[in-house]
Motif scaffolding. Structure first.
Motif, PDB file in Angstrom:
ATOM      1  N   LEU A   9     -50.122 -32.132 -60.242  1.00 52.88           N
ATOM      2  CA  LEU A   9     -48.809 -31.540 -60.009  1.00 52.88           C
ATOM      3  C   LEU A   9     -48.353 -30.968 -61.352  1.00 52.88           C
ATOM      4  N   THR A  10     -48.789 -29.741 -61.638  1.00 54.79           N
ATOM      5  CA  THR A  10     -48.465 -29.057 -62.879  1.00 54.79           C
ATOM      6  C   THR A  10     -47.976 -27.652 -62.534  1.00 54.79           C
ATOM      7  N   GLU A  24     -39.684 -26.752 -57.372  1.00 52.10           N
ATOM      8  CA  GLU A  24     -39.391 -27.124 -55.984  1.00 52.10           C
ATOM      9  C   GLU A  24     -40.289 -28.271 -55.525  1.00 52.10           C
ATOM     10  N   ALA A  25     -41.557 -28.228 -55.935  1.00 52.56           N
ATOM     11  CA  ALA A  25     -42.481 -29.306 -55.578  1.00 52.56           C
ATOM     12  C   ALA A  25     -42.033 -30.619 -56.205  1.00 52.56           C
ATOM     13  N   CYS A  26     -41.603 -30.554 -57.462  1.00 51.50           N
ATOM     14  CA  CYS A  26     -41.119 -31.765 -58.135  1.00 51.50           C
ATOM     15  C   CYS A  26     -39.874 -32.313 -57.452  1.00 51.50           C
ATOM     16  N   ALA A  27     -38.973 -31.416 -57.052  1.00 56.49           N
ATOM     17  CA  ALA A  27     -37.737 -31.851 -56.396  1.00 56.49           C
ATOM     18  C   ALA A  27     -38.034 -32.585 -55.095  1.00 56.49           C
ATOM     19  N   LEU A  28     -39.059 -32.131 -54.375  1.00 55.83           N
ATOM     20  CA  LEU A  28     -39.421 -32.800 -53.123  1.00 55.83           C
ATOM     21  C   LEU A  28     -39.824 -34.244 -53.371  1.00 55.83           C
ATOM     22  N   LEU A  29     -40.446 -34.495 -54.524  1.00 59.97           N
ATOM     23  CA  LEU A  29     -40.904 -35.848 -54.852  1.00 59.97           C
ATOM     24  C   LEU A  29     -39.877 -36.618 -55.686  1.00 59.97           C
ATOM     25  N   ARG A  32     -38.606 -35.008 -62.361  1.00 64.03           N
ATOM     26  CA  ARG A  32     -38.200 -33.865 -63.182  1.00 64.03           C
ATOM     27  C   ARG A  32     -39.385 -32.928 -63.410  1.00 64.03           C
ATOM     28  N   PRO A  33     -39.163 -31.619 -63.437  1.00 63.92           N
ATOM     29  CA  PRO A  33     -40.259 -30.666 -63.673  1.00 63.92           C
ATOM     30  C   PRO A  33     -40.612 -30.558 -65.152  1.00 63.92           C
ATOM     31  N   VAL A  34     -41.214 -31.605 -65.692  1.00 65.14           N
ATOM     32  CA  VAL A  34     -41.587 -31.603 -67.104  1.00 65.14           C
ATOM     33  C   VAL A  34     -42.740 -30.631 -67.328  1.00 65.14           C
ATOM     34  N   PRO A  35     -42.833 -30.007 -68.514  1.00 63.48           N
ATOM     35  CA  PRO A  35     -43.853 -28.978 -68.751  1.00 63.48           C
ATOM     36  C   PRO A  35     -45.286 -29.449 -68.545  1.00 63.48           C
ATOM     37  N   ASP A  36     -45.606 -30.685 -68.932  1.00 62.65           N
ATOM     38  CA  ASP A  36     -46.992 -31.158 -68.826  1.00 62.65           C
ATOM     39  C   ASP A  36     -47.383 -31.546 -67.411  1.00 62.65           C
ATOM     40  N   VAL A  85     -43.053 -43.093 -60.617  1.00 60.75           N
ATOM     41  CA  VAL A  85     -42.429 -43.601 -59.397  1.00 60.75           C
ATOM     42  C   VAL A  85     -43.516 -43.806 -58.353  1.00 60.75           C
ATOM     43  N   SER A  86     -43.312 -44.783 -57.493  1.00 60.12           N
ATOM     44  CA  SER A  86     -44.200 -45.022 -56.352  1.00 60.12           C
ATOM     45  C   SER A  86     -43.422 -44.687 -55.084  1.00 60.12           C
TER      46      SER A  86
END
Length: 247
Positions: A9-10, A24-29, A32-36, A85-86
């Motif tokens: 997930l990058t 958007e993918a990060c928000a679903l999970l 935070r959309p961190v650069p790495d 997170v799990s």
């Protein structure tokens, strides 16, 4: 947890099923959309329940995926300190299960402490944004087949009311870069790149040395070919310049 598979997930590599772009993918999970980016580890607990573990050790997941792709064994055992997170459930549809455990099933809602409904892949029986993006992914994977179909049907431009809007919005990306992951570029052989571009209600997949295909939310299962006319090469070159690429 018994690990079944893992995905990245990058900004450059994430399951399109999760969103039109990386944030958007990060928000679903709920991360935070961190650069790495992150790694997503999918598996089952000792009761057979489905779990998705988000970890920040991207290199570990990348190494595991590379090993598995080469047919090699790799024991993916994330350190607890890398767990972000799990989450209950799986966002992807898996056809495998851990041996010796009950059949995969979702734990009770709230079992992960988030109070949210367990993750689940979108239904295959309806057409929507996720299915549109998955369709574009399949075209990229089966490019030769789709290209041959296009040649059989002819290379005449297709008149479609939504196509002009898509090409205009895609051209806008070359002037004002969109959120990370909206435009992705991957190696496609020789000097070519495979482009995956998404926008509100549309997806575009193309080779920089060839044609393009467009899918729309309002066109269930439809695929609109875009011939390589005078404007397309310049558009694809511009999109490739602003695209994110795998490290």
């Amino acid at each position: 947890m018994y690990v079944l598979t893992a995905v990245l997930l990058t900004p450059a590599q994430f399951p399109s099923i999760l969103g039109d772009d990386y944030p958007e993918a990060c928000a679903l999970l709920g991360v935070r959309p961190v650069p790495d980016g992150y790694g997503l580890v999918l598996g089952q607990d000792e009761l057979g329940a489905r779990w998705t573990v988000v970890i920040d050790d991207v290199s570990l997941v990348a190494m595991a995926i590379a090993s598995w792709d080469c047919g090699m064994e790799y024991d993916l055992s994330p350190d607890e300190r890398t767990i972000v997170v799990s989450l209950a459930g799986w966002p992807l549809d898996l056809a495998v299960a851990a041996p010796g455990l009950p059949d995969p099933h979702d734990p009770e809602q709230g079992a992960d402490g988030t109070g949210r409904v367990p993750l689940a892949p979108p239904s295959a029986g309806v057409w929507g944004s996720a299915q549109r993006r998955m369709g574009a992914d399949q075209i990229a994977l089966q490019w030769t087949d789709w290209r041959e179909r296009f040649e059989t049907d002819g290379e005449a431009p297709v008149a479609h009311p939504g196509l002009a809007r898509v090409l205009t919005e895609a051209r806008g990306y070359t002037e004002s870069p969109p959120p990370p992951g909206r435009v992705r570029s991957a190696f496609a052989g020789e000097e070519a790149r495979m482009l995956r571009v998404d926008g509100p209600g549309w997806s575009l997949v193309a080779r920089t040395d060839d044609v393009a295909f467009v899918l729309l939310d309002e066109e269930p299962s439809g695929v609109i070919p875009v011939p390589r006319d005078a404007d397309l090469p310049e558009l694809l070159a511009g999109l490739d310049r602003v695209a994110v690429r795998p490290a």
